[in-house]
Design a protein around this motif. Structure first.
Motif, PDB file in Angstrom:
ATOM      1  N   SER A  26       4.847 -11.983   3.034  1.00  0.00           N
ATOM      2  CA  SER A  26       5.138 -11.222   1.821  1.00  0.00           C
ATOM      3  C   SER A  26       5.373  -9.759   2.178  1.00  0.00           C
ATOM      4  O   SER A  26       5.042  -9.303   3.257  1.00  0.00           O
ATOM      5  N   VAL A  27       5.922  -9.050   1.254  1.00  0.00           N
ATOM      6  CA  VAL A  27       6.205  -7.634   1.466  1.00  0.00           C
ATOM      7  C   VAL A  27       4.942  -6.830   1.211  1.00  0.00           C
ATOM      8  O   VAL A  27       4.329  -6.926   0.159  1.00  0.00           O
ATOM      9  N   THR A  28       4.545  -6.085   2.208  1.00  0.00           N
ATOM     10  CA  THR A  28       3.408  -5.186   2.079  1.00  0.00           C
ATOM     11  C   THR A  28       3.960  -3.772   2.057  1.00  0.00           C
ATOM     12  O   THR A  28       4.578  -3.334   3.024  1.00  0.00           O
ATOM     13  N   GLU A  29       3.750  -3.095   0.961  1.00  0.00           N
ATOM     14  CA  GLU A  29       4.311  -1.752   0.814  1.00  0.00           C
ATOM     15  C   GLU A  29       3.520  -0.745   1.638  1.00  0.00           C
ATOM     16  O   GLU A  29       2.311  -0.644   1.515  1.00  0.00           O
ATOM     17  N   LYS A  30       4.236  -0.021   2.490  1.00  0.00           N
ATOM     18  CA  LYS A  30       3.641   1.047   3.272  1.00  0.00           C
ATOM     19  C   LYS A  30       4.174   2.412   2.850  1.00  0.00           C
ATOM     20  O   LYS A  30       3.672   3.422   3.264  1.00  0.00           O
TER      21      LYS A  30
ATOM     22  N   HIS B 205       9.318  13.665  -6.514  1.00  0.00           N
ATOM     23  CA  HIS B 205       9.717  14.413  -5.325  1.00  0.00           C
ATOM     24  C   HIS B 205       8.690  14.311  -4.189  1.00  0.00           C
ATOM     25  O   HIS B 205       8.786  15.038  -3.210  1.00  0.00           O
ATOM     26  N   ILE B 206       7.712  13.413  -4.302  1.00  0.00           N
ATOM     27  CA  ILE B 206       6.676  13.270  -3.276  1.00  0.00           C
ATOM     28  C   ILE B 206       6.543  11.798  -2.896  1.00  0.00           C
ATOM     29  O   ILE B 206       6.363  10.935  -3.752  1.00  0.00           O
ATOM     30  N   MET B 207       6.629  11.518  -1.596  1.00  0.00           N
ATOM     31  CA  MET B 207       6.427  10.172  -1.059  1.00  0.00           C
ATOM     32  C   MET B 207       5.293  10.233  -0.038  1.00  0.00           C
ATOM     33  O   MET B 207       4.999  11.290   0.504  1.00  0.00           O
ATOM     34  N   ALA B 208       4.689   9.075   0.220  1.00  0.00           N
ATOM     35  CA  ALA B 208       3.638   8.978   1.235  1.00  0.00           C
ATOM     36  C   ALA B 208       3.863   7.710   2.036  1.00  0.00           C
ATOM     37  O   ALA B 208       4.307   6.694   1.509  1.00  0.00           O
TER      38      ALA B 208
ATOM     39  N   ALA C 130      -0.616   3.869   6.984  1.00  0.00           N
ATOM     40  CA  ALA C 130      -0.868   2.971   8.106  1.00  0.00           C
ATOM     41  C   ALA C 130      -2.344   2.611   8.037  1.00  0.00           C
ATOM     42  O   ALA C 130      -3.179   3.440   7.712  1.00  0.00           O
ATOM     43  N   GLY C 131      -2.646   1.391   8.302  1.00  0.00           N
ATOM     44  CA  GLY C 131      -4.036   0.960   8.235  1.00  0.00           C
ATOM     45  C   GLY C 131      -4.241  -0.035   7.119  1.00  0.00           C
ATOM     46  O   GLY C 131      -3.349  -0.797   6.777  1.00  0.00           O
ATOM     47  N   VAL C 132      -5.419   0.003   6.542  1.00  0.00           N
ATOM     48  CA  VAL C 132      -5.778  -0.952   5.500  1.00  0.00           C
ATOM     49  C   VAL C 132      -5.118  -0.537   4.185  1.00  0.00           C
ATOM     50  O   VAL C 132      -5.325   0.578   3.708  1.00  0.00           O
ATOM     51  N   ASN C 133      -4.307  -1.419   3.605  1.00  0.00           N
ATOM     52  CA  ASN C 133      -3.572  -1.080   2.388  1.00  0.00           C
ATOM     53  C   ASN C 133      -4.478  -0.820   1.199  1.00  0.00           C
ATOM     54  O   ASN C 133      -4.148  -0.010   0.341  1.00  0.00           O
ATOM     55  N   ALA C 134      -5.605  -1.493   1.115  1.00  0.00           N
ATOM     56  CA  ALA C 134      -6.511  -1.263  -0.007  1.00  0.00           C
ATOM     57  C   ALA C 134      -7.019   0.176  -0.001  1.00  0.00           C
ATOM     58  O   ALA C 134      -7.107   0.822  -1.050  1.00  0.00           O
ATOM     59  N   ASP C 135      -7.323   0.700   1.165  1.00  0.00           N
ATOM     60  CA  ASP C 135      -7.757   2.095   1.271  1.00  0.00           C
ATOM     61  C   ASP C 135      -6.614   3.040   0.918  1.00  0.00           C
ATOM     62  O   ASP C 135      -6.813   4.053   0.251  1.00  0.00           O
TER      63      ASP C 135
ATOM     64  N   ILE D 166      -6.055   3.365  -2.897  1.00  0.00           N
ATOM     65  CA  ILE D 166      -7.032   4.238  -3.552  1.00  0.00           C
ATOM     66  C   ILE D 166      -6.613   5.693  -3.401  1.00  0.00           C
ATOM     67  O   ILE D 166      -6.640   6.467  -4.363  1.00  0.00           O
ATOM     68  N   LEU D 167      -6.195   6.077  -2.206  1.00  0.00           N
ATOM     69  CA  LEU D 167      -5.771   7.459  -1.971  1.00  0.00           C
ATOM     70  C   LEU D 167      -4.488   7.783  -2.718  1.00  0.00           C
ATOM     71  O   LEU D 167      -4.331   8.882  -3.269  1.00  0.00           O
ATOM     72  N   VAL D 168      -3.549   6.833  -2.758  1.00  0.00           N
ATOM     73  CA  VAL D 168      -2.296   7.053  -3.475  1.00  0.00           C
ATOM     74  C   VAL D 168      -2.559   7.217  -4.967  1.00  0.00           C
ATOM     75  O   VAL D 168      -2.015   8.108  -5.612  1.00  0.00           O
ATOM     76  N   ASN D 169      -3.393   6.364  -5.521  1.00  0.00           N
ATOM     77  CA  ASN D 169      -3.709   6.477  -6.961  1.00  0.00           C
ATOM     78  C   ASN D 169      -4.412   7.781  -7.269  1.00  0.00           C
ATOM     79  O   ASN D 169      -4.172   8.379  -8.323  1.00  0.00           O
ATOM     80  N   ALA D 170      -5.283   8.250  -6.384  1.00  0.00           N
ATOM     81  CA  ALA D 170      -5.938   9.543  -6.595  1.00  0.00           C
ATOM     82  C   ALA D 170      -4.926  10.685  -6.529  1.00  0.00           C
ATOM     83  O   ALA D 170      -5.010  11.645  -7.291  1.00  0.00           O
ATOM     84  N   ALA D 171      -3.932  10.568  -5.637  1.00  0.00           N
ATOM     85  CA  ALA D 171      -2.917  11.606  -5.506  1.00  0.00           C
ATOM     86  C   ALA D 171      -2.004  11.630  -6.738  1.00  0.00           C
ATOM     87  O   ALA D 171      -1.519  12.678  -7.134  1.00  0.00           O
TER      88      ALA D 171
END
Length: 90
Positions: A59-63, A70-73, A76-81, A84-89
C-alpha cells in the motif's frame, strides 16, 4: 525472557540491556530516508519507499505531508510518530 524487561525504558535486563532503546534503534534502521534540497529556484523533497517484507500489503505509505498551502514536510521513520508531529504543525 525479554518480555519482563521491555515494558519500561528505565528497567535494565539482567544482561544490562534496555530493550525499548534497542527496539527504537531497530525501527529507525528499517525506515526509509527523506531528503530536502534547496535550489535557487525552489525546493525538492524526496523520500525512499522501502518494502520490508513480501508478505506485507503493498500500500501507499505517505512520507510527504502538506502542512499548509505553502509548507510541506518529509518524514522518515515511524509514520505514526510523523503523523502526530504533522497534525501538531497544522
Amino acid at each position: 525472557m525479554a518480555r519482563r524487561y521491555d515494558s519500561r525504558t528505565t528497567t535494565f535486563s539482567p544482561e544490562g540491556r534496555l530493550y525499548q532503546v534497542e527496539y527504537a534503534v531497530e525501527a529507525i534502521n528499517h525506515a526509509g530516508a527523506a531528503i530536502g534540497i534547496r535550489t535557487t529556484t525552489g525546493i525538492i523533497l524526496a523520500t525512499e519507499k522501502r518494502l520490508l517484507s513480501k508478505l506485507l500489503e503493498n500500500s501507499v505509505t505517505e512520507k510527504l505531508h502538506r502542512i499548509d498551502s505553502h509548507i510541506m514536510a518529509a518524514s522518515a521513520g515511524v509514520n505514526a510518530d510523523a503523523e502526530i508531529l504533522v497534525n501538531a504543525a497544522r
